[in-house]
Design a protein around this motif. Structure first.
Motif, short mmCIF file in Angstrom:
data_model
loop_
_atom_site.label_atom_id
_atom_site.label_comp_id
_atom_site.label_asym_id
_atom_site.label_seq_id
_atom_site.Cartn_x
_atom_site.Cartn_y
_atom_site.Cartn_z
N ALA A 43 17.95 2.41 23.30
CA ALA A 43 16.89 1.41 23.12
C ALA A 43 16.98 0.69 21.79
N LEU A 44 18.18 0.29 21.41
CA LEU A 44 18.33 -0.51 20.19
C LEU A 44 18.00 -1.96 20.52
N TYR A 45 17.43 -2.66 19.54
CA TYR A 45 17.11 -4.08 19.76
C TYR A 45 18.42 -4.86 19.75
N PRO A 46 18.81 -5.43 20.89
CA PRO A 46 20.18 -5.93 21.02
C PRO A 46 20.49 -7.12 20.12
N MET B 25 19.34 -7.70 17.11
CA MET B 25 19.25 -7.42 15.68
C MET B 25 20.46 -6.61 15.24
N ASN C 20 17.61 -3.24 13.04
CA ASN C 20 17.04 -2.19 13.87
C ASN C 20 16.34 -1.14 13.02
N PRO D 160 14.96 -2.84 29.87
CA PRO D 160 14.64 -1.41 29.89
C PRO D 160 13.31 -1.10 29.23
N GLU E 89 12.40 1.52 27.82
CA GLU E 89 12.51 2.28 26.57
C GLU E 89 12.57 1.37 25.34
N LEU E 90 13.10 0.16 25.54
CA LEU E 90 13.15 -0.81 24.45
C LEU E 90 11.73 -1.16 24.00
N PHE E 91 10.91 -1.37 25.00
CA PHE E 91 9.51 -1.69 24.77
C PHE E 91 8.80 -0.52 24.08
N ALA F 132 10.23 1.82 22.26
CA ALA F 132 10.74 1.94 20.89
C ALA F 132 10.02 0.97 19.96
N ASP G 123 7.67 1.62 16.72
CA ASP G 123 7.95 0.91 15.47
C ASP G 123 6.78 0.05 15.01
N ILE H 142 11.21 -9.20 19.95
CA ILE H 142 12.15 -8.43 20.78
C ILE H 142 12.45 -9.16 22.09
N MET I 104 15.92 -12.04 23.47
CA MET I 104 16.90 -11.60 24.47
C MET I 104 16.69 -12.29 25.82
#
Ligand SMILES: Nc1ncnc2c1ncn2[C@@H]1O[C@H](COP(=O)(O)OP(=O)(O)O)[C@@H](O)[C@H]1O
Ligand SMILES: [Mg+2]
Lengths: 369, 313
Positions: A96-99, A101, A106, B201, B203-205, B207, B211, B222, B226
């Motif tokens: 789940a890394l911010y793609p 950034m 990140n 995904p 999980e990105l949300f 995460a 944060d 975010i 994308m």
């Protein structure tokens, strides 16, 4: 289990889950769940897929609205707090890394949201990058990283938050076997270095056994046993845990317990020396579990309280050891022998059993006797 | 042909291996004129001609003077190219009431287009974002109602909207028309964004929430970066849809506010005098220029957006 918790009362709890309920619509996934996690502990939530591990972790993180109960972190009731206010960092299976950034972006995203001063952000990112050895990657985008590097960055993102509690949701399961083993060791080292509380979800028992201070085995949204890996392995609380833990799994003999002797077919196994979990044990139908590696072969058979012979059915050489399948009574026994053992199918193999090293379960309740 | 690859790889190989490379080796040579290729390219050619020919005829006609057009060969290139028809279409042609060409309609259309596109995309993207990532009680019902809106024929709503706009005092104005465009673009664009965001995904949300990013933070920092392809898809759909609209334009605004399409119609269909085909062609090309330019500059992103989940359920 009761004893275990009594002795730990003095140490401060890092995370406390009290009577937690969670349902998705009409489906109750977690019910009246209680769990105390000690300061600095590495707790592993272990269970098969769909048992509610991730759900529990998401509740702790505040990513799911709970239906009932309370969650305390660091002595504060955070039941209604936002995820970012709970003092947790989280690492996900898919990284789940911010793609869009860079790695630096990140790592600093959360800190910028928290409006930390710039120098502070820089020093924290630098420290995390140093600990995880990802300094050369700081200006790359996640797309240009390998799986292992990505997961390191994801751990770094939790690390920079400088929190007491780390939550991991199957962080290694997308990696290949070799890398998984390497990162497992790194995680353990990291835990020893930082001393944070870590709650780690996995379905891999090797990860659980190697990493955990304590393992909570979950099934159907309930905790079946919460103990150290050693106790989980040697004194499973119930049939489910006994069967779930260990690979190859435990052999079970169905029989009868009477006057301290377990009988299954023609086999009589006196349970002398077995530590019963209750002082009074009533006779009746029972199940005796014996781990494949506790079946004695070779010269040592002579010194065993129970000796018999089996006919070898199948042999699986696995390098470090050899797995032998042989029928004993009504069960097909798994026997773990030395890697150098020379056995072939059809051969008669003398074996010895030490009943006191086994695990006895009541047949109806499936609880440990 | 067939042996070029073999030869090259044989020569590159070490001597001792040579005899083992007697048979086929390396990539299999591809036949250029296979039956499939002929069918595929033949079909593509026919279709391309089918679409390109009218455009060609329009272009050459718009560059001819009227005498040359009367000769009657519509495929012939202009002998004496002139831009006079274009100038006339843009600034002199008569549209019933006034004689300042399409320019007035062009600026009306721009004034309608820009706010309509910006507002509809802004609202629809936030709608789609909320409906896919911040599901609330009743969000599914809300979405269903919105989708039903996509299936009601425009004609049914034409008159009720006249009444609504009249009551709001916006009937005849450009603002009213902008509102109509925004409303009618909402179902399809919300669906578009919702489906695209649903494929991101979860999980990105999660995460991002850990944060400390909130509703807008996650969207702007975010999700939006994308999602460029889907914004382009929505942009193209909205620009072409609103620019090409005729019905709403003719119904909801006063004649001096008519969009370009309505003015084009008025020029082409004006009954006085001779039919100036060259001016009509130039006017039509001018009107189609905006969607054409948009396609031209964002076609690649458009395809990527469509492929990346815009059409996924
Ligand atoms: N958003 C959801 N809606 C409905 N049911 C869910 C949802 N998330 C998980 N579940 C159900 O809850 C149970 C536990 O899921 P989960 O916690 O993801 O299991 P795991 O132990 O594999 O992590 C599963 O049966 C799953 O189907
Ligand atoms: Mg899970």
């Amino acid at each position: 289990m009761q004893m275990n918790e009594m002795s730990q009362v003095s140490s401060r709890n890092s995370v406390e889950i009290k009577n937690l309920d969670l349902s998705f619509g009409a489906v109750k996934v977690l019910q009246d769940l209680n769990l105390d996690i000690h300061q600095g502990e590495f707790l592993v939530l272990l269970g098969s897929s769909g048992c509610g591990k991730s759900t529990l972790l998401n509740c702790i993180a505040g990513l799911l609205e709970i239906t009932g109960g309370q969650i305390w972190i660091g002595g504060k009731n955070v039941t209604w707090a936002e995820p970012s206010e709970r003092g947790i960092g989280m690492v996900f299976q898919s990284y789940a890394l911010y793609p869009q950034m860079t790695v630096r972006g990140n790592l600093s995203f959360g800190l910028k949201n928290a409006r930390l001063p710039k120098e502070d952000i820089e020093s924290r990112v630098a420290r995390a990058a140093e600990i995880l050895q990802i300094e050369p990657l700081l200006d790359r985008k996640p797309g240009a990283l390998s799986g292992g590097q990505r997961q390191r960055v994801a751990i770094g993102r939790a690390l920079v938050r400088d929190v007491d509690v780390f939550l991991f949701d199957e962080p290694l399961s997308n990696l290949d076997a070799k890398l998984r083993a390497d990162l497992r060791v790194e995680l353990k080292t990291l835990h020893q270095r930082l001393g944070n509380t870590m709650i780690y979800v996995t379905h891999d028992q090797v990860e659980a056994m190697t990493l955990a201070d304590r393992i909570a085995i979950m099934k159907g949204g309930q905790i079946m046993q919460l103990s150290s890996p050693d106790v989980i392995y040697n004194k499973p609380q119930n049939l489910y845990v006994a069967d779930f833990i260990g690979s190859p799994s435990m052999n079970f003999m169905h029989g009868h317990l009477e006057n301290g002797v377990f009988t299954a077919g023609d086999l009589r196994l006196p349970m002398e020396g077995y530590e019963y979990s209750a002082p009074q044990v009533s006779d009746g139908p029972a199940i005796l579990g014996i781990r494949p590696e506790h079946v004695v072969t070779g010269e040592l058979v002579a010194s065993c309280p129970v000796q018999t012979e089996v006919k070898v059915e199948l042999v699986e050489p696995m390098g470090s050891d050899t797995l032998v399948y042989a029928p004993l009574g009504k069960e097909r026994f798994r026997i773990r022998m030395d890697g150098q053992a020379k056995v072939s199918p059809g051969e008669t193999l003398p074996i010895g059993l030490v009943p006191a090293k086994g695990s006895l379960f009541d047949k109806s309740s499936e609880e440990r006797l | 042909m067939a042996n070029v690859g073999t030869l090259a790889s044989t020569m590159a190989a070490e001597e001792p291996v040579r005899d083992r490379l007697d048979g086929p080796s390396g990539p299999r040579p591809k036949k250029v004129f296979s039956r499939t290729n002929i069918i595929v390219y033949g079909t593509l050619f026919v279709v391309a001609v089918y679409y390109a020919l009218p455009l060609y005829v329009m272009l050459v006609t718009s560059l001819k003077g009227m005498p040359e057009i009367r000769v009657g060969n519509i495929f012939a290139p202009p002998i004496e190219a002139t831009f006079q028809p274009w100038i006339k279409a843009w600034s002199e042609a008569c549209t019933g009431i006034n004689c300042d060409g399409l320019s007035r309609g062009f600026w009306n259309s721009v004034t309608i287009l820009i706010p309509s596109v910006i507002i509809s995309i802004a609202v629809a993207s936030v709608n789609g974002y909320a409906l896919s990532m911040w599901k609330f009680k009743g969000s599914e019902v809300f979405f269903t109602i919105l989708m039903i809106g996509a299936f009601i024929p425009y004609q049914v709503m034409l008159y009720p909207i006249v009444i609504l706009l009249r009551e709001a005092g916006l009937y005849g104005s450009l603002t009213g028309l902008v509102l109509v465009h925004v409303a009618f673009g909402m179902p399809i664009n919300t669906l578009l964004f919702r489906n695209y965001f649903a494929a991101i995904p979860e999980e990105l949300f999660k995460a991002a929430r850990v944060d400390g990013a909130g509703f807008w933070g996650i969207f702007v920092r975010i999700i939006m970066p994308m999602s460029l392809p889907i914004f382009v898809v929505a942009l193209i759909i909205q620009v072409t849809g609103i620019w090409n609209d005729f019905l709403f334009g003719v119904v909801y605004v006063r004649p001096e506010n008519y969009p370009m399409t309505v003015q084009l119609n008025n020029i082409v269909n004006s009954v006085q005098g001779v039919k100036e085909y060259n001016v009509n062609m130039a006017a039509t090309l001018l009107t189609g220029l905006v969607p054409l330019v948009v396609y031209f500059f964002s076609g690649k992103l458009f395809v990527r957006g469509i492929a990346a989940g815009a059409v996924k359920g």
